[in-house]
Structure formats: C-alpha cells, structure tokens
Design a protein around this motif. Sequence first.
Motif, mmCIF file in Angstrom:
data_model
loop_
_atom_site.group_PDB
_atom_site.id
_atom_site.type_symbol
_atom_site.label_atom_id
_atom_site.label_comp_id
_atom_site.label_asym_id
_atom_site.label_seq_id
_atom_site.Cartn_x
_atom_site.Cartn_y
_atom_site.Cartn_z
ATOM 1 N N PRO A 55 -16.324 -6.557 7.335
ATOM 2 C CA PRO A 55 -16.251 -7.454 6.237
ATOM 3 C C PRO A 55 -15.033 -7.607 5.965
ATOM 4 O O PRO A 55 -13.911 -8.669 5.529
ATOM 5 C CB PRO A 55 -16.909 -6.096 5.458
ATOM 6 N N LEU A 56 -14.202 -6.232 6.606
ATOM 7 C CA LEU A 56 -12.677 -6.093 5.647
ATOM 8 C C LEU A 56 -11.718 -5.227 7.082
ATOM 9 O O LEU A 56 -12.380 -4.366 8.052
ATOM 10 C CB LEU A 56 -12.748 -4.630 4.253
ATOM 11 N N THR A 57 -10.374 -5.794 7.398
ATOM 12 C CA THR A 57 -10.420 -5.743 7.906
ATOM 13 C C THR A 57 -8.605 -5.655 7.628
ATOM 14 O O THR A 57 -8.065 -6.495 7.500
ATOM 15 C CB THR A 57 -9.848 -5.998 9.459
ATOM 16 N N ALA A 58 -8.042 -4.667 7.651
ATOM 17 C CA ALA A 58 -6.676 -4.039 7.288
ATOM 18 C C ALA A 58 -5.785 -3.659 8.141
ATOM 19 O O ALA A 58 -5.700 -3.658 9.295
ATOM 20 C CB ALA A 58 -6.404 -3.050 6.996
ATOM 21 N N PHE A 74 -16.263 -5.892 -1.023
ATOM 22 C CA PHE A 74 -15.314 -6.934 -1.543
ATOM 23 C C PHE A 74 -14.709 -5.390 -3.068
ATOM 24 O O PHE A 74 -13.793 -5.547 -3.235
ATOM 25 C CB PHE A 74 -15.666 -8.288 -2.552
ATOM 26 N N ALA A 75 -15.313 -4.940 -4.035
ATOM 27 C CA ALA A 75 -15.248 -4.424 -4.841
ATOM 28 C C ALA A 75 -14.847 -3.063 -4.954
ATOM 29 O O ALA A 75 -13.946 -2.564 -5.145
ATOM 30 C CB ALA A 75 -16.359 -4.705 -6.120
ATOM 31 N N GLY A 76 -15.539 -3.010 -3.683
ATOM 32 C CA GLY A 76 -14.691 -1.283 -2.936
ATOM 33 C C GLY A 76 -13.577 -1.043 -2.107
ATOM 34 O O GLY A 76 -13.485 -0.207 -2.089
ATOM 35 N N ALA A 77 -12.898 -2.309 -2.294
ATOM 36 C CA ALA A 77 -11.693 -2.233 -1.717
ATOM 37 C C ALA A 77 -10.880 -2.118 -2.259
ATOM 38 O O ALA A 77 -10.074 -2.814 -2.551
ATOM 39 C CB ALA A 77 -11.639 -3.441 -0.448
ATOM 40 N N GLU A 82 -11.206 4.150 2.780
ATOM 41 C CA GLU A 82 -11.094 4.154 4.720
ATOM 42 C C GLU A 82 -11.181 2.672 5.047
ATOM 43 O O GLU A 82 -12.580 2.049 4.725
ATOM 44 C CB GLU A 82 -10.942 4.972 5.529
ATOM 45 N N LEU A 83 -11.194 2.156 5.186
ATOM 46 C CA LEU A 83 -11.673 0.534 5.997
ATOM 47 C C LEU A 83 -10.548 0.594 8.176
ATOM 48 O O LEU A 83 -10.290 0.146 8.294
ATOM 49 C CB LEU A 83 -10.715 -0.579 6.268
ATOM 50 N N GLY A 84 -11.445 1.740 8.567
ATOM 51 C CA GLY A 84 -11.060 1.995 10.005
ATOM 52 C C GLY A 84 -9.588 2.586 10.090
ATOM 53 O O GLY A 84 -9.163 3.779 9.206
ATOM 54 N N THR A 85 -9.005 2.065 10.733
ATOM 55 C CA THR A 85 -7.190 2.806 10.844
ATOM 56 C C THR A 85 -6.727 0.930 11.442
ATOM 57 O O THR A 85 -6.967 -0.039 11.466
ATOM 58 C CB THR A 85 -7.382 3.392 12.620
ATOM 59 N N MET A 177 -7.389 -14.324 4.706
ATOM 60 C CA MET A 177 -6.184 -13.307 4.390
ATOM 61 C C MET A 177 -5.418 -12.778 3.698
ATOM 62 O O MET A 177 -4.769 -14.310 3.024
ATOM 63 C CB MET A 177 -5.626 -13.881 5.796
ATOM 64 N N VAL A 178 -5.372 -11.915 2.984
ATOM 65 C CA VAL A 178 -4.449 -11.619 1.734
ATOM 66 C C VAL A 178 -2.831 -10.968 2.381
ATOM 67 O O VAL A 178 -3.473 -9.956 3.544
ATOM 68 C CB VAL A 178 -5.596 -10.352 0.236
ATOM 69 N N PRO A 179 -1.982 -11.309 2.061
ATOM 70 C CA PRO A 179 -0.695 -11.094 2.758
ATOM 71 C C PRO A 179 -0.238 -9.794 2.364
ATOM 72 O O PRO A 179 -1.016 -9.170 0.898
ATOM 73 C CB PRO A 179 0.240 -12.193 2.212
ATOM 74 N N MET A 180 0.197 -9.190 3.136
ATOM 75 C CA MET A 180 1.093 -7.640 2.475
ATOM 76 C C MET A 180 1.671 -7.692 1.314
ATOM 77 O O MET A 180 1.300 -6.840 0.416
ATOM 78 C CB MET A 180 1.981 -6.541 3.843
ATOM 79 N N SER A 181 2.160 -9.334 0.952
ATOM 80 C CA SER A 181 2.888 -8.722 -0.310
ATOM 81 C C SER A 181 2.529 -8.565 -1.678
ATOM 82 O O SER A 181 3.196 -8.231 -2.796
ATOM 83 C CB SER A 181 4.238 -9.579 0.189
ATOM 84 N N SER A 182 1.044 -9.429 -1.451
ATOM 85 C CA SER A 182 0.422 -9.456 -2.187
ATOM 86 C C SER A 182 -0.694 -8.057 -2.277
ATOM 87 O O SER A 182 -0.766 -7.794 -3.662
ATOM 88 C CB SER A 182 -0.817 -10.464 -2.443
ATOM 89 N N LEU A 183 -0.943 -7.675 -1.497
ATOM 90 C CA LEU A 183 -1.082 -6.017 -1.743
ATOM 91 C C LEU A 183 -0.586 -5.409 -2.464
ATOM 92 O O LEU A 183 -0.606 -4.189 -3.047
ATOM 93 C CB LEU A 183 -1.360 -5.928 -0.417
#
Length: 289
Positions: A55-58, A74-77, A82-85, A177-183
């Motif tokens: 579902p979610l990969t960081a 999605f709402a829980g992200a 934690e989303l793995g590593t 894909m959400v870019p790091m700059s937006s995060l």
Amino acid sequence: MDLDTVSEVVIARERADLAQVGAGCAVLAGGTFLFSEPHDHLDRLVDITTLGWTPLTASAEGLEIAATCTLAEFAGARPGVELGTPMLRPEWPGTALFAQACRALLASHKIWRTATVGGNVCLSLPAGAVLGALVALDATVVIWPRGGGERRISLRDFVTGPGENILASGAVVRSFMVPMSSLLARTSFRKIALAPLGRSGSVVMGRHDADDRCAITITAATVRPIVLDFDAVPSQSDLTGALADLEPDVWFDDPHGAPDWREHVTGLLAAEVAAELREASAGVQGGGS
C-alpha cells in the motif's frame, strides 16, 4: 447492487492478467462505486487486489502509494507511523492532507476500509478529495498501458472534466508518487458544504515548499482540480487576481452548490489557506514552532 451482466471475475496474479481490461471489462479494486449502480455494458471484472501491491512504500525519493491502497491505509499514513524501513518521520508534515482529504468525503469508516486511492482518482469526480490531496502534493501517477511499459505524468494533468480523465482503454493505474519536497512542505486545508455532513461544495488545499514556492489547489468547486502556482505565499491581491483569471466554465454546477456560490466561497477559503501558510512561515522565520 448485483451486476447481473457480469459472467466472469478474473483474479489477477501478474501483469499479463491485466491484458483483459478494456471494452466490456472493468478493473475491480474496492468496488464501492462499481457495485453502487448498474453497469450493463460490463461482462467481466479483473480483480487487481490480488496482485499484492504494497500500500505505502517510503524511500529517499518520496512516498509511493499503490492504486489498491485503501482510504483507511492512506489516512493512517501520518508522521510517526512506521512503513517498514524507513518510516514516516515527524518532519513529513505534508501527510496531514491525507486524513483531512478522507474526512472531506461523504463516506463511512466502513467504506474507508474498502475503497481505494486508485478508485477515487480514476472516478475523477469533482468531489474526489483524495484526488485533490494528491494533486495538491504534486503527485505523479504511474500508468501501466496495455501492451507493457510504464507512463508517468503529473496528476494535475490526469483529470480533464467531471468523471473524465486521460486513462486510455486497457490501461491501469499502478501507483502515485508523492515527492519528498511535498512531504516536507507545510500545508493548509479548508472545506465547506451546504450541510454539515453534505458533499463538499469547495475544498481548498495549500502547499508551501521549502524553496518558498506555493501552490493553492481547488477541488469540489471546479470541474477538475485547479492548481494556482506562486513563487511565494500569495498576497490577497495576487490570489484574487489568479482566481479572477479562471475561465467561468471551470466552476461546477450541481445540487450541492451553484457556480457563483462555489466561486465566492472558494475565494474566502483560499484567503484563509494563504493566511495560515503565511503565518506558519513567519513563525518559522521568527524562531517559533
């Protein structure tokens, strides 16, 4: 609702199984819209939830959100989950828009556990708040065309009108894909509806990047997500001018709000969003938290 014209459900195990998607065959993920009304043109469904997409990969690049990611996932992200590593870190404030967007939808938490991010985007409805949030965060959509390969485009260019998008027949959305700059960006969110629990009449989201660029995204009030780009958080006059430059036919018209009302309230919400981003920026520059 029973889809009594459907005679086969294909359980997809690999990409080759997606070759059957096309005329008379639809993608099945959450199915919350698919099973909500008749679709007499369909005789086959391809279930993509069995493809096993994470579902979610960081990563260092940003956050990849699978099309089959549920709204609940999605709402829980959010920061600290934690989303793995690696994990979603506290310095990823942009993820605040995820839960805010899901709460703007007219859907129960039962629906959240079934409906998918890809479904919300591909429906391409003006009230698609998850779509709006991803556009606000400058996401890229990853598309698997029929016949192989991969196509990536800015999500802001994906929707062309109410319920309309550029997805070709036989193509499947793989992820976003959400870019790091937006995060890492500061965000602001405003919503208004004619009734407390009614469908959104206007949703406005703002994003202020570390390089001072600012984007104000409008959805629900318009026929497609609209992004207003600025070199910095806009002044009231700059914001008013940008809104005035929009074409009149961009404002949506349905029982949940007339175009002139949507245009008016959007201006008010956009001013609040810009003011909040400006205040947050001033607080950081002044040493506040």
